[in-house]
Design a protein around this motif. Structure first.
Motif, PDB file in Angstrom:
ATOM      1  N   TYR A   1       3.969   7.978  -0.282  1.00  0.00           N
ATOM      2  CA  TYR A   1       2.777   7.022  -0.205  1.00  0.00           C
ATOM      3  C   TYR A   1       2.969   5.786   0.462  1.00  0.00           C
ATOM      4  O   TYR A   1       1.935   4.904   0.992  1.00  0.00           O
TER       5      TYR A   1
ATOM      6  N   GLN B   1       3.995   4.442   3.524  1.00  0.00           N
ATOM      7  CA  GLN B   1       3.609   4.326   4.690  1.00  0.00           C
ATOM      8  C   GLN B   1       2.214   4.030   4.643  1.00  0.00           C
ATOM      9  O   GLN B   1       1.850   3.544   5.866  1.00  0.00           O
ATOM     10  N   HIS B   2       1.399   4.311   3.819  1.00  0.00           N
ATOM     11  CA  HIS B   2      -0.049   3.854   3.898  1.00  0.00           C
ATOM     12  C   HIS B   2      -0.321   3.271   2.988  1.00  0.00           C
ATOM     13  O   HIS B   2      -1.496   2.257   2.943  1.00  0.00           O
TER      14      HIS B   2
ATOM     15  N   SER C   1      -2.068  14.302   4.581  1.00  0.00           N
ATOM     16  CA  SER C   1      -2.717  13.306   5.281  1.00  0.00           C
ATOM     17  C   SER C   1      -3.022  12.046   4.472  1.00  0.00           C
ATOM     18  O   SER C   1      -2.695  12.301   3.135  1.00  0.00           O
ATOM     19  N   GLN C   2      -3.346  11.054   4.936  1.00  0.00           N
ATOM     20  CA  GLN C   2      -3.326   9.737   4.284  1.00  0.00           C
ATOM     21  C   GLN C   2      -4.656   9.849   2.951  1.00  0.00           C
ATOM     22  O   GLN C   2      -4.292   9.487   2.104  1.00  0.00           O
TER      23      GLN C   2
ATOM     24  N   GLU D   1      -3.747   9.555  -0.856  1.00  0.00           N
ATOM     25  CA  GLU D   1      -4.434   8.642  -1.809  1.00  0.00           C
ATOM     26  C   GLU D   1      -4.996   9.250  -2.978  1.00  0.00           C
ATOM     27  O   GLU D   1      -5.083   8.695  -4.092  1.00  0.00           O
TER      28      GLU D   1
ATOM     29  N   ASP E   1      -4.254  -0.897   0.630  1.00  0.00           N
ATOM     30  CA  ASP E   1      -4.067   0.000   1.848  1.00  0.00           C
ATOM     31  C   ASP E   1      -3.515  -0.797   3.110  1.00  0.00           C
ATOM     32  O   ASP E   1      -3.383  -2.121   3.017  1.00  0.00           O
ATOM     33  N   ALA E   2      -3.274  -0.033   4.310  1.00  0.00           N
ATOM     34  CA  ALA E   2      -2.568  -0.801   5.440  1.00  0.00           C
ATOM     35  C   ALA E   2      -3.577  -2.069   5.965  1.00  0.00           C
ATOM     36  O   ALA E   2      -3.015  -2.855   6.614  1.00  0.00           O
TER      37      ALA E   2
END
Length: 715
Positions: A422, A424-425, A458-459, A463, A496-497
């Motif tokens: 997780y 990376q996001h 996927s993101q 999530e 989040d990013a």
């Protein structure tokens, strides 16, 4: 009785990859998922209703039955399948040992000299004679000699017992000390090996929804009767099998299948009664140095763990706390490590709001375990009160993995760590403690391995399971804060990013905010700038007389409701915006099924109850017409609703529009309500006429949905 030729085939096949049932359905058309499962997992799937068909009165775990089905019904040819099912039934009839027929089986062994049986075998060491001796649970014979090489190959025989296919021989001796029973051969019923790369390659052919449904069918349930959240709750029960040293608790009402997974699903799990736990049985017997259950099993589950008045061993609790935190325990001066996950399941006797108001959600645990240090070792708390009571229609008739196969898949991934996927996001909140972070990471890693064993998600999918993992740990921590005032409050959530903060709450926190509020909730809401119940009460006290008389403005905007949430009804969801209306338009393309018609009637009844008896209301339903064989029933239902409503002063009319898709309600009070799911927001209940949910909506669980309130004009 038949000869042992058929079971000899099984024993030979234990050294090979398992077969499986790839059947064609009798009288039931395969679904698209069934066809896809058979295409990509041919040889390792079974139609789940066959297990019940062959079980009869044999009290054996599902994995034993599916193992047998896999050996004999691995064919697409209907004749072969039926012959295979007959063979399995015959094997169970002839070789499974029923306790009430044990003397007959012993007589058969004596007369034949040798016979093959299916039984649960436990081995112990006779240190006086320095030999291993087996005990057969159903056959009722003891002190059967076992070769040391057998114990070396199958050490689980020493702890808890294993279901096996055995050759038993009989040779009587004049020496009364010599046991006449001889163990000729023994084969534990479990898969020997499998191809993991093939498993992950085949996973890529399935969408996430399809894969989740396949796993739910593998557990034995019909996925059509479960929402997304309910499915994830079921799959969390699998995490202890795929994640080392995972500590899980589930407390909830009776009859929800809490212990089923741990008794039926895998040969690598051991279910024991919470009252039967001792230090020697669980960890180590210091008198002889023999390891306990945690040294041999992947999962040790404690059934019937709840009960305030249960007597507990304080020394056991202390050792358990150390093991759950450090994965180790002491044997004299030596420290040993183990990988067994711990699962605690028990029944609750009170509702969630009652527990929140008077104590906490761990209230049912024995006093020695109602301890913050022990509870802080738990990685996830499954809200058992959200799980439906198991009903017959909930069982699957579709295809799922042979449980022995999926059990080996899960076991093979225990050494894999996907807890960082997780990062990376998303980033966890900075004040989440190390122990909280470990719990979240282990749950996230477990769900990743179960849902995305190929490592691709996927993101949005990441999530979803990250939020679910945080919620499960938050449920643990929030209750600890009620017990131990020295614990520091934590702001649970992730960023989040883009730097957006996503606050995570538990469902019961959203359902019962007044009861959930406490030291932690006050601190959390203060940081989130949200008013508490105490703040709102103080504000009401500080109001001027003019303010007190004024009606508070109706909420305008969007609200989301989580799956399994209770306390939701049309009364609080819709009526404040429809009260006083004389003309109402309901746009919903799907008022076709009986339960959808009942939902509409519930709303009309509320409208009729709140208006003046001398007034009339005009309600127009804009919907799509039903075509085909159910068209007549559809029209009859709507006509019955019209006649019933008319008697209560509501003029109900129907307008047909085949182009509509969105669902909404508009009233001449100036409000428009956008309903993502229309009126169909409630989960299917038990169907019993005595179910409170059938009488009052607030007692029913809802599906996930959103509602938006728009003020189009002043009233």
């Amino acid at each position: 009785m038949t000869d042992d030729t058929s079971l000899d085939v099984i024993c030979a096949n234990t050294e090979q990859d398992t077969g499986a049932v790839a059947t064609t359905d009798q009288g039931r058309e395969q679904t698209a998922l069934d066809k896809k499962v058979n295409e990509h997992f041919a040889g390792v799937v079974v139609r789940k209703d066959l297990v019940k068909a062959v079980k009869g009165n044999a009290i054996v775990p599902s994995y034993v039955l599916e193992y047998l089905l896999g050996q004999y019904a691995a064919s697409d040819d209907e004749a072969t399948i039926q012959a295979g099912i007959s063979s399995v039934r015959q094997i169970l009839a002839d070789h499974y040992v029923h306790r009430n027929q044990s003397e007959l089986v012993k007589s058969t062994i004596r007369e034949r000299g040798r016979y093959k049986i299916i039984d649960r075998v436990t081995v112990s060491l006779n240190d006086k004679d320095d030999v291993y001796e087996a005990e057969f649970a159903n056959l009722g014979i003891k002190q059967v000699l076992v070769e040391p090489a057998t114990i070396t190959a199958h050490p689980k025989l020493l702890v808890g017992g294993v279901w096996c296919i055995c050759d038993i021989e009989y040779f009587h001796s004049d020496n009364s000390r010599v046991v006449p029973w001889i163990l000729g051969s023994i084969k534990p019923i479990q898969l020997s090996h499998f191809d993991f790369d093939s498993y992950t390659t085949s996973r890529r052919h399935f969408t996430t929804d399809e894969w989740i449904d396949l796993l739910i069918q593998s557990i034995g349930f019909n996925p059509d009767l479960f929402g997304r959240r309910a499915k994830l709750i079921q799959l969390v029960r699998l995490i202890p099998f795929v994640e080392r040293n995972y500590n899980l608790v589930e407390l909830g009402p009776k009859g929800t299948g809490k212990s089923h997974i741990f008794s039926e699903f895998s040969p690598h799990g051991m279910l024991i009664s919470g009252g039967e736990v001792t230090v020697p049985k669980l960890f180590v017997n210091n008198s002889n140095g023999r390891l306990g259950l945690v040294g041999y099993w992947d999962v040790v589950a404690f059934d019937e763990f709840a009960g305030k008045k249960k007597r507990t061993d304080k020394a056991l609790v202390d050792i358990m706390k150390n093991y759950m935190a450090n994965k180790s325990f002491s044997r004299g001066v030596e420290t040993l490590g183990a990988e067994a996950s711990m699962v605690f399941v028990g029944n609750t006797s009170h509702t969630v709001p009652y527990m929140l108001k008077h104590s906490d959600l761990f209230d049912e645990l024995p006093e020695s375990y109602h301890d913050s240090a022990f509870l802080d070792r738990l990685h996830f708390y499954i809200p058992g009160w959200e799980v439906d009571t198991i009903r017959s229609e909930m069982f699957s008739e579709g295809y799922g993995f042979v449980v022995d196969y999926i059990a080996e898949v899960l076991k093979s991934m225990r050494n894999t760590d996907l807890s960082d996927r997780y990062q990376q996001h998303f980033t966890l909140g900075s004040d989440i403690s190390t122990r909280d972070r470990d719990g979240i990471h282990k749950t996230f890693s477990g769900l990743m391995k179960i849902l995305y064993p190929h490592g691709e998600a996927s993101q949005e999918e990441i999530e979803e399971i990250l939020q679910f993992a945080i919620e499960g740990r938050k449920r643990v921590k929030d209750q600890i804060l009620r017990i131990d005032s020295t614990m520091a409050a934590v702001k649970f959530g992730f960023q989040d990013a883009d730097g957006t903060w996503h606050r995570v709450t538990t469902l019961e926190e959203d359902e019962y905010p007044n009861y959930y509020a406490g030291r932690y909730a006050t601190s959390e809401r203060a940081r989130a700038h949200e008013p508490t119940a105490e703040d709102e009460s103080r504000a009401a006290t500080d109001k001027s007389p003019t303010d007190a008389e004024a009606e508070p403005p109706l909420f305008e905007g969007h609200r989301d409701y989580q799956e399994n949430q209770r306390g939701v009804s049309y009364q609080e969801l819709l009526m404040p915006y429809l009260r006083g209306a004389s003309e109402i338009s309901i746009v919903d393309p799907y008022i076709r099924m009986p339960h959808q018609g009942r939902n509409l009637v519930d709303l009309l009844a509320l409208l009729a109850a709140e208006k003046d008896p001398a007034d009339e209301i005009s309600v127009t339903l804009v919907t799509k017409a039903e075509r085909g064989e159910y068209e007549h029933q559809h029209l009859l239902m709507l006509n019955d609703i019209r006649e019933s409503a008319a008697a209560a002063g509501i003029n109900f009319n129907v307008a047909w529009d085949e182009s509509i898709h969105d669902r909404s309600i508009r009233a001449d009070t100036g409000w428009k309500i956008l309903l993502g799911r229309g009126l169909d927001i409630f989960q299917k209940g038990s169907g019993s006429q005595y179910d409170l949910g059938a009488r009052r909506q607030e007692f029913r669980q809802v599906v996930s949905f959103g509602v938006t309130y728009i003020r189009e004009k002043a009233a």
